[in-house]
Design a protein around this motif. Structure first.
Motif, PDB file in Angstrom:
ATOM      1  N   SER A 193     -21.473   9.240  21.465  1.00  0.00           N
ATOM      2  CA  SER A 193     -20.076   9.408  21.036  1.00  0.00           C
ATOM      3  C   SER A 193     -19.660   8.348  20.026  1.00  0.00           C
ATOM      4  CB  SER A 193     -19.144   9.337  22.242  1.00  0.00           C
ATOM      5  OG  SER A 193     -19.249   8.044  22.813  1.00  0.00           O
ATOM      6  N   HIS A 194     -20.399   7.245  19.958  1.00  0.00           N
ATOM      7  CA  HIS A 194     -20.025   6.177  19.036  1.00  0.00           C
ATOM      8  C   HIS A 194     -20.774   6.265  17.714  1.00  0.00           C
ATOM      9  CE1 HIS A 194     -17.796   4.607  22.278  1.00  0.00           C
ATOM     10  NE2 HIS A 194     -17.614   3.404  21.748  1.00  0.00           N
ATOM     11  N   ARG A 195     -21.599   7.288  17.567  1.00  0.00           N
ATOM     12  CA  ARG A 195     -22.337   7.409  16.298  1.00  0.00           C
ATOM     13  C   ARG A 195     -21.485   8.140  15.262  1.00  0.00           C
ATOM     14  NH1 ARG A 195     -27.559   7.973  19.009  1.00  0.00           N
ATOM     15  NH2 ARG A 195     -27.764   5.907  19.929  1.00  0.00           N
ATOM     16  N   GLY A 196     -21.877   8.000  14.008  1.00  0.00           N
ATOM     17  CA  GLY A 196     -21.211   8.752  12.934  1.00  0.00           C
ATOM     18  C   GLY A 196     -19.798   8.290  12.654  1.00  0.00           C
ATOM     19  N   ARG A 197     -19.537   7.035  12.963  1.00  0.00           N
ATOM     20  CA  ARG A 197     -18.193   6.531  12.688  1.00  0.00           C
ATOM     21  C   ARG A 197     -18.026   6.217  11.201  1.00  0.00           C
ATOM     22  NH1 ARG A 197     -16.498   2.493  17.506  1.00  0.00           N
ATOM     23  NH2 ARG A 197     -16.117   4.113  19.014  1.00  0.00           N
ATOM     24  N   LEU A 198     -16.795   6.455  10.719  1.00  0.00           N
ATOM     25  CA  LEU A 198     -16.488   6.125   9.322  1.00  0.00           C
ATOM     26  C   LEU A 198     -15.291   5.188   9.298  1.00  0.00           C
ATOM     27  CD1 LEU A 198     -16.459   9.497   7.320  1.00  0.00           C
ATOM     28  CD2 LEU A 198     -18.234   7.750   7.347  1.00  0.00           C
ATOM     29  N   ILE A 199     -15.329   4.272   8.361  1.00  0.00           N
ATOM     30  CA  ILE A 199     -14.165   3.405   8.190  1.00  0.00           C
ATOM     31  C   ILE A 199     -13.530   3.719   6.838  1.00  0.00           C
ATOM     32  CG2 ILE A 199     -15.419   1.416   7.220  1.00  0.00           C
ATOM     33  CD1 ILE A 199     -13.570  -0.202   9.223  1.00  0.00           C
ATOM     34  N   LEU A 200     -12.203   3.896   6.838  1.00  0.00           N
ATOM     35  CA  LEU A 200     -11.467   4.216   5.614  1.00  0.00           C
ATOM     36  C   LEU A 200     -10.555   3.025   5.297  1.00  0.00           C
ATOM     37  CD1 LEU A 200     -12.337   7.009   6.763  1.00  0.00           C
ATOM     38  CD2 LEU A 200     -10.192   7.925   5.906  1.00  0.00           C
ATOM     39  N   VAL A 201     -10.718   2.455   4.119  1.00  0.00           N
ATOM     40  CA  VAL A 201      -9.877   1.326   3.706  1.00  0.00           C
ATOM     41  C   VAL A 201      -9.090   1.753   2.466  1.00  0.00           C
ATOM     42  CG1 VAL A 201      -9.836  -1.094   2.994  1.00  0.00           C
ATOM     43  CG2 VAL A 201     -11.598  -0.299   4.561  1.00  0.00           C
ATOM     44  N   PHE A 202      -7.756   1.673   2.575  1.00  0.00           N
ATOM     45  CA  PHE A 202      -6.871   2.093   1.474  1.00  0.00           C
ATOM     46  C   PHE A 202      -6.297   0.847   0.819  1.00  0.00           C
ATOM     47  CE2 PHE A 202      -6.390   6.547   2.764  1.00  0.00           C
ATOM     48  CZ  PHE A 202      -6.880   6.487   4.070  1.00  0.00           C
ATOM     49  N   HIS A 203      -6.554   0.703  -0.487  1.00  0.00           N
ATOM     50  CA  HIS A 203      -6.023  -0.463  -1.192  1.00  0.00           C
ATOM     51  C   HIS A 203      -4.878  -0.010  -2.109  1.00  0.00           C
ATOM     52  CE1 HIS A 203      -5.811  -4.297  -2.960  1.00  0.00           C
ATOM     53  NE2 HIS A 203      -6.176  -3.872  -4.161  1.00  0.00           N
ATOM     54  N   ASP A 204      -3.699  -0.591  -1.899  1.00  0.00           N
ATOM     55  CA  ASP A 204      -2.516  -0.176  -2.676  1.00  0.00           C
ATOM     56  C   ASP A 204      -2.593  -0.768  -4.089  1.00  0.00           C
ATOM     57  OD1 ASP A 204      -0.110   0.543  -3.664  1.00  0.00           O
ATOM     58  OD2 ASP A 204       1.108  -0.294  -2.037  1.00  0.00           O
ATOM     59  N   MET A 205      -2.748   0.124  -5.078  1.00  0.00           N
ATOM     60  CA  MET A 205      -2.892  -0.356  -6.463  1.00  0.00           C
ATOM     61  C   MET A 205      -1.594  -0.225  -7.247  1.00  0.00           C
ATOM     62  SD  MET A 205      -6.621   0.797  -7.629  1.00  0.00           S
ATOM     63  CE  MET A 205      -6.144   2.473  -7.967  1.00  0.00           C
ATOM     64  N   THR A 206      -0.490   0.084  -6.536  1.00  0.00           N
ATOM     65  CA  THR A 206       0.774   0.330  -7.239  1.00  0.00           C
ATOM     66  C   THR A 206       1.190  -0.850  -8.121  1.00  0.00           C
ATOM     67  OG1 THR A 206       1.341   1.612  -5.298  1.00  0.00           O
ATOM     68  CG2 THR A 206       3.100   1.261  -6.898  1.00  0.00           C
ATOM     69  N   PRO A 207       1.177  -2.114  -7.617  1.00  0.00           N
ATOM     70  CA  PRO A 207       1.616  -3.206  -8.494  1.00  0.00           C
ATOM     71  C   PRO A 207       0.753  -3.307  -9.765  1.00  0.00           C
ATOM     72  CG  PRO A 207       1.402  -3.968  -6.223  1.00  0.00           C
ATOM     73  CD  PRO A 207       0.829  -2.582  -6.274  1.00  0.00           C
ATOM     74  N   MET A 208      -0.572  -3.130  -9.608  1.00  0.00           N
ATOM     75  CA  MET A 208      -1.457  -3.211 -10.773  1.00  0.00           C
ATOM     76  C   MET A 208      -1.144  -2.101 -11.775  1.00  0.00           C
ATOM     77  SD  MET A 208      -5.051  -4.312  -9.164  1.00  0.00           S
ATOM     78  CE  MET A 208      -5.894  -2.860  -9.674  1.00  0.00           C
ATOM     79  N   ARG A 209      -0.897  -0.880 -11.237  1.00  0.00           N
ATOM     80  CA  ARG A 209      -0.581   0.245 -12.111  1.00  0.00           C
ATOM     81  C   ARG A 209       0.702  -0.001 -12.873  1.00  0.00           C
ATOM     82  NH1 ARG A 209      -3.898   4.991 -11.759  1.00  0.00           N
ATOM     83  NH2 ARG A 209      -2.358   6.078 -13.019  1.00  0.00           N
ATOM     84  N   ARG A 210       1.700  -0.572 -12.155  1.00  0.00           N
ATOM     85  CA  ARG A 210       2.993  -0.848 -12.813  1.00  0.00           C
ATOM     86  C   ARG A 210       2.801  -1.826 -13.972  1.00  0.00           C
ATOM     87  NH1 ARG A 210       6.422   0.460  -8.187  1.00  0.00           N
ATOM     88  NH2 ARG A 210       6.339   2.718  -8.476  1.00  0.00           N
ATOM     89  N   VAL A 211       2.003  -2.881 -13.727  1.00  0.00           N
ATOM     90  CA  VAL A 211       1.769  -3.876 -14.788  1.00  0.00           C
ATOM     91  C   VAL A 211       1.090  -3.191 -15.978  1.00  0.00           C
ATOM     92  CG1 VAL A 211       0.443  -5.949 -15.387  1.00  0.00           C
ATOM     93  CG2 VAL A 211       1.690  -5.850 -13.229  1.00  0.00           C
ATOM     94  N   GLU A 212       0.124  -2.315 -15.673  1.00  0.00           N
ATOM     95  CA  GLU A 212      -0.605  -1.626 -16.734  1.00  0.00           C
ATOM     96  C   GLU A 212       0.352  -0.716 -17.518  1.00  0.00           C
ATOM     97  OE1 GLU A 212      -3.317  -1.964 -18.041  1.00  0.00           O
ATOM     98  OE2 GLU A 212      -3.669  -0.094 -19.127  1.00  0.00           O
ATOM     99  N   GLU A 213       1.236  -0.013 -16.794  1.00  0.00           N
ATOM    100  CA  GLU A 213       2.210   0.854 -17.473  1.00  0.00           C
ATOM    101  C   GLU A 213       3.119   0.030 -18.379  1.00  0.00           C
ATOM    102  OE1 GLU A 213       2.937   4.594 -14.448  1.00  0.00           O
ATOM    103  OE2 GLU A 213       4.410   2.990 -14.551  1.00  0.00           O
ATOM    104  N   MET A 214       3.543  -1.156 -17.848  1.00  0.00           N
ATOM    105  CA  MET A 214       4.421  -2.014 -18.646  1.00  0.00           C
ATOM    106  C   MET A 214       3.719  -2.461 -19.919  1.00  0.00           C
ATOM    107  SD  MET A 214       6.279  -4.251 -15.731  1.00  0.00           S
ATOM    108  CE  MET A 214       6.621  -5.627 -16.773  1.00  0.00           C
ATOM    109  N   ARG A 215       2.426  -2.768 -19.792  1.00  0.00           N
ATOM    110  CA  ARG A 215       1.662  -3.215 -20.958  1.00  0.00           C
ATOM    111  C   ARG A 215       1.590  -2.107 -22.012  1.00  0.00           C
ATOM    112  NH1 ARG A 215      -2.991  -3.053 -23.258  1.00  0.00           N
ATOM    113  NH2 ARG A 215      -3.767  -1.456 -21.855  1.00  0.00           N
ATOM    114  N   VAL A 216       1.303  -0.879 -21.526  1.00  0.00           N
ATOM    115  CA  VAL A 216       1.192   0.245 -22.458  1.00  0.00           C
ATOM    116  C   VAL A 216       2.553   0.501 -23.115  1.00  0.00           C
ATOM    117  CG1 VAL A 216       0.781   2.738 -22.567  1.00  0.00           C
ATOM    118  CG2 VAL A 216      -0.754   1.265 -21.250  1.00  0.00           C
ATOM    119  N   ASP A 217       3.630   0.477 -22.307  1.00  0.00           N
ATOM    120  CA  ASP A 217       4.985   0.681 -22.852  1.00  0.00           C
ATOM    121  C   ASP A 217       5.296  -0.372 -23.892  1.00  0.00           C
ATOM    122  OD1 ASP A 217       5.383   2.728 -21.205  1.00  0.00           O
ATOM    123  OD2 ASP A 217       6.893   1.770 -19.923  1.00  0.00           O
TER     124      ASP A 217
END
Ligand code: ADP
Length: 417
Positions: A155-179
């Motif tokens: 029952s403990h086999r086949g486990r997956l770990i999902l890690v979500f990294h919030d990239m919103t601040p980086m995207r905002r900076v990139e958008e600001m640069r492009v703007d």
């Protein structure tokens, strides 16, 4: 052992040897090994604990590890049911519940595809996705299979770990640069187009018309000056941003710097028929500052007050000492005009690059839309604050507050008494 392992992994993480997901996977594997190792030594360490209880213990430890991570983390069993999740994950998918299929709570196709691919390939997968409710957020997702262990139950086999990294601040900076690049090019292209238009006219139809020549050359000079001002402001802005983390160390008297600015703007005041009155302290207000930068701050504020608030026909420049909320003395310098004022919806955006309340009047005044942005960055570099207060029809007050040096804490006096 678990605590030591956590410390070791944290060390790797913060020294950059491992990235976040690698650290997390390592820690979960160590947790499994430690607890299963403890459980296997059976009679010595956990004599009364049965296998099911040992596995529950492992799950609790993994849950604690997952819960401690700042990024969103979800642990799945082989049937894609949730084994553990942390608060950051439940922020993305509030319906996440232990033992429930992850598909019920997280309806994001990119996530399910990455999970399927990780299972099929038996290897780490990366995906990106956007959530739009309640606000737009960009995420990077890493899905990694946990290495199987012989001592685990099926029952403990086949486990997956999902890690979500919030990239919103980086995207905002990139958008600001492009703007920013788009805005800067647009601002430069407008006077450039006008210049080449007039050059063509001077080479063609207006070639033999001295009156037209003189008029067009004057317009071209205005446009060339505008381009030069824009480039000058852009360079100043990037220079200040570059050193914003290094506060100036030279003591200077703010009162004399402001007087110097007002002296230099007397022509403009006469042109606009604006009278300037002062409310200044007798003693100097010494701050640690870069004289040229602070002169630039007050040039911008006083010029704006004359240009945009000039219809009020008077300005008041006040300077005094005050105390910050935490009891440090500060110099306060304000520029008040009695012009049309600024509507409240514009106030929070005034210091954004290229933001103008009224594009036509800014252009007519030869404005670049960068002045207040430059003011904000210079004030930040001086560890001060910029406050803007205004009411439509009643003028505007721009106040700069800078840390004061050389004043005994009790000597500072608020302007109101
Ligand atoms: P600009 O180069 O256009 O003057 P600034 O960043 O200095 O750019 O100012 C941004 C905008 O803020 C101006 O275009 C103007 O619309 C508005 N503004 C600034 N100062 C005043 C003021 N004293 N009264 C009214 N509006 C002002």
């Amino acid at each position: 052992m678990l605590a030591a392992s956590a410390g070791l992994v944290a060390l790797f993480l913060f020294t950059g040897v491992l990235d976040l997901w690698q650290s997390l996977v390592t820690l979960v594997v160590i947790a499994l090994a430690a607890l299963i190792g403890d459980a296997r030594s059976g009679p010595v360490k956990l004599p009364q604990v049965d296998a099911a209880e040992q596995h529950r213990e492992v799950d609790r430890a993994i849950g604690a590890v997952v819960g401690a991570f700042p990024d969103a983390v979800i642990l799945l069993d082989a049937a894609d049911r949730v084994l553990a999740s942390n608060p950051a994950a439940r922020e993305i998918a509030p319906a996440l519940a232990v033992d429930q299929p992850v598909t019920l709570a997280l309806r994001i196709p990119e996530v399910h595809q990455a999970v399927r691919q990780a299972r099929a390939a038996g290897a780490r997968q990366r995906a990106e996705f956007v959530t739009r409710v309640p606000i737009e957020r960009w995420f990077e997702l890493i899905v990694a299979p946990l290495p199987p262990s012989d001592v685990e139950p099926a029952s403990h086999r086949g486990r997956l770990i999902l890690v979500f990294h919030d990239m919103t601040p980086m995207r905002r900076v990139e958008e600001m640069r492009v703007d920013f690049v788009a805005n800067a090019s647009h601002e430069l292209r407008t006077p450039l187009a006008s210049l080449s238009g007039f050059i063509e006219t001077l080479q063609g139809s207006a070639r033999d018309d001295p009156a037209a020549n003189a008029r067009f050359l004057q317009i071209m000079k205005t446009q060339a000056d505008r381009m030069a001002r824009l480039i000058d402001d852009l360079l100043s802005l990037s220079r200040v941003e570059l050193v914003e983390h290094v506060a100036p160390t030279e003591p200077l008297d703010l009162v004399s710097a402001v007087r110097q600015v007002v002296d230099g703007l007397q022509m403009l005041a006469r042109d606009r028929e604006v009278s300037v009155s002062f409310n200044l302290p007798a003693a100097p207000l010494t701050v640690l500052g870069d004289r040229d930068e602070l002169i630039r701050v007050f040039e911008n504020l006083i010029e704006n007050a004359m240009k945009y608030g000039g219809s009020g026909k008077r300005l008041i420049i006040s300077m005094s000492q005050d105390m910050t909320a935490d009891g440090s003395p500060e110099a306060v310098a304000s520029v008040r005009d009695f012009g049309p004022g600024i509507a409240p919806e514009h106030l929070p955006r005034l210091t954004e690059r290229f933001y103008r309340v009224d594009m036509a009047s800014s252009r007519a005044e030869g404005g670049t839309g960068l002045g207040l942005s430059l003011v904000k960055h210079i004030v930040n570099r001086h560890r001060g604050r910029l406050q803007i207060e205004s009411e439509l029809g009643k003028g505007a007050t721009f106040t700069v507050r800078l840390p004061l040096v050389g004043a005994p804490a009790g000597a500072a006096k608020s302007p109101s008494g």
